[in-house]
Design an enzyme around this catalytic site. Structure first.
Site, PDB file in Angstrom:
ATOM      1  N   ALA A 275       0.871  -1.270   0.134  1.00  0.00           N
ATOM      2  CA  ALA A 275       0.028   0.093  -0.077  1.00  0.00           C
ATOM      3  C   ALA A 275       0.769   1.214   0.031  1.00  0.00           C
ATOM      4  O   ALA A 275       1.992   1.114   0.465  1.00  0.00           O
ATOM      5  CB  ALA A 275      -1.013   0.125   1.308  1.00  0.00           C
TER       6      ALA A 275
ATOM      7  N   GLY B 202       0.469  -4.820   0.980  1.00  0.00           N
ATOM      8  CA  GLY B 202      -0.727  -4.989   0.217  1.00  0.00           C
ATOM      9  C   GLY B 202      -0.466  -5.717  -1.103  1.00  0.00           C
ATOM     10  O   GLY B 202      -1.256  -6.072  -1.725  1.00  0.00           O
TER      11      GLY B 202
ATOM     12  N   GLU C 181      -0.927  -9.141  -0.509  1.00  0.00           N
ATOM     13  CA  GLU C 181      -2.074  -9.333  -0.246  1.00  0.00           C
ATOM     14  C   GLU C 181      -3.127  -9.241  -1.510  1.00  0.00           C
ATOM     15  O   GLU C 181      -3.954 -10.225  -1.768  1.00  0.00           O
ATOM     16  CB  GLU C 181      -2.639  -8.260   0.825  1.00  0.00           C
ATOM     17  CG  GLU C 181      -2.305  -8.611   2.150  1.00  0.00           C
ATOM     18  CD  GLU C 181      -2.261  -7.445   2.952  1.00  0.00           C
ATOM     19  OE1 GLU C 181      -2.060  -6.399   2.623  1.00  0.00           O
ATOM     20  OE2 GLU C 181      -2.764  -7.665   4.441  1.00  0.00           O
TER      21      GLU C 181
ATOM     22  N   GLU D 188       4.865  -5.049   7.297  1.00  0.00           N
ATOM     23  CA  GLU D 188       4.074  -3.898   7.866  1.00  0.00           C
ATOM     24  C   GLU D 188       4.366  -3.762   9.260  1.00  0.00           C
ATOM     25  O   GLU D 188       4.375  -2.512   9.865  1.00  0.00           O
ATOM     26  CB  GLU D 188       2.213  -4.001   7.898  1.00  0.00           C
ATOM     27  CG  GLU D 188       1.884  -4.286   6.410  1.00  0.00           C
ATOM     28  CD  GLU D 188       1.638  -5.446   5.877  1.00  0.00           C
ATOM     29  OE1 GLU D 188       2.731  -6.495   6.215  1.00  0.00           O
ATOM     30  OE2 GLU D 188       0.982  -5.454   4.731  1.00  0.00           O
TER      31      GLU D 188
END
Ligand code: CO8
Length: 257
Positions: free
Chosen positions: A65, A108, A111, A131
């Site tokens: 992300a 992300g 993911e 993260e």
């Protein structure tokens, strides 16, 4: 349709979506999210598309992300925006999606790859949930999907240490379905998608739905669901054609594609 952060094309019956934010290693910001969802919904609605490939660049599938976008946000911003819940739309795409991963698939990015139906990785791929190094934790499904893929011990290791997993380990652990040389990645993914897209589309979609059901329910309910769908397939013209072709020793000509 011109997009800012992705490239979209069709190759035969395969929809190809390429993440294209090279300066940020394909970091997933709100624009990427909006565009990916829009493009996937367009593929879903296009009767000429039977399967989808999502890929990135040689260096990065996606490095996570977008940290710069998230950095200034407060709890109330994240909560009120229901930040990144838009990615749930991927779970509503009923056509199969293959992730073709080269280079970094982190946070992300990992993911997003796991939201696809299966992952074909290049031998340069690196997966991770880093993260924890940013003072947070996976927020787009990593703590749940990674655990389903690789089991508790490895998922804990990945999420708590933030270390990366190379392609060989990812294949050994069941995170990816196959590893191919980097130069062949896109060809192999497109070949797999083209193969799927040549089958009966309703049969493909029902198969995807049944496999996904195994994540959501008990074995007894899953088996019941599988049997019901299997029985329903005998209403398909393509079942008649597929089985007749086998008996006649010829190639099937599926109509519902
Ligand atoms: N976000 C924003 N920008 C990024 C990101 C990212 N995730 N990753 C890389 N970039 C940018 C860099 O800032 C750099 O930009 P600039 O040139 O302007 O400084 C550019 O991409 C190139 O990156 P590097 O110079 O760092 O390239 P390297 O080859 O040296 O390193 C790495 C590559 C190892 C991939 C490194 O870039 C890195 O560690 N990136 C961050 C990886 C990471 O921590 N990802 C997890 C992000 S958090 C997350 O994904 C949470 C998901 C859940 C959110 C959902 C909330 C509900």
């Amino acid at each position: 349709m011109a997009y800012e952060t992705i490239l979209v094309e069709t190759r035969g019956r395969v929809g190809l979506l390429t993440l294209n934010r090279p300066k940020a290693l394909n970091a997933l910001n709100s624009t990427v999210l909006r565009e990916v969802v829009e493009a996937l919904q367009a593929f879903e609605a296009d009767a000429a598309v039977g399967a989808i490939v999502v890929t990135g660049s040689e260096k990065a599938f996606a490095a996570g992300a977008d940290i710069r976008e998230m950095q200034p946000k407060s709890y109330i911003d994240m909560y009120m925006e229901d930040f990144f819940s838009g990615w749930d739309a991927l779970g509503r795409v009923r056509k199969p999606i293959i992730a073709a991963v080269s280079g970094y698939a982190l946070g992300g990015g990992c993911e997003l790859a796991m939201m696809c139906d299966f992952i074909i990785a290049s031998d340069t791929a690196k997966f991770g949930q880093p993260e924890i190094t940013l003072g947070v934790m996976p927020g787009m499904g990593g703590s749940q999907r990674l655990t389903h893929f690789v089991g508790k011990s490895k998922a804990m290791d990945m999420c708590l240490t933030g270390r990366m997993m190379d392609a060989a380990e990812a294949e050994r652990s069941g995170l990816v379905s196959r590893v191919v040389p980097a130069a062949d990645l896109l060809d192999e993914a497109l070949k797999a998608a083209a193969k799927i897209a040549a089958f009966s589309l309703p049969a493909v979609m029902m198969t995807k739905e049944a496999v996904n059901r195994s994540y959501e329910t008990t074995l007894t309910e899953g088996l019941r669901f599988e049997r019901r769908v299997f029985h329903a397939m005998f209403a398909l013209e393509d079942q008649k054609e597929g089985m007749a072709a086998f008996v006649d020793k010829r190639s099937p000509n599926f109509r519902n594609r």
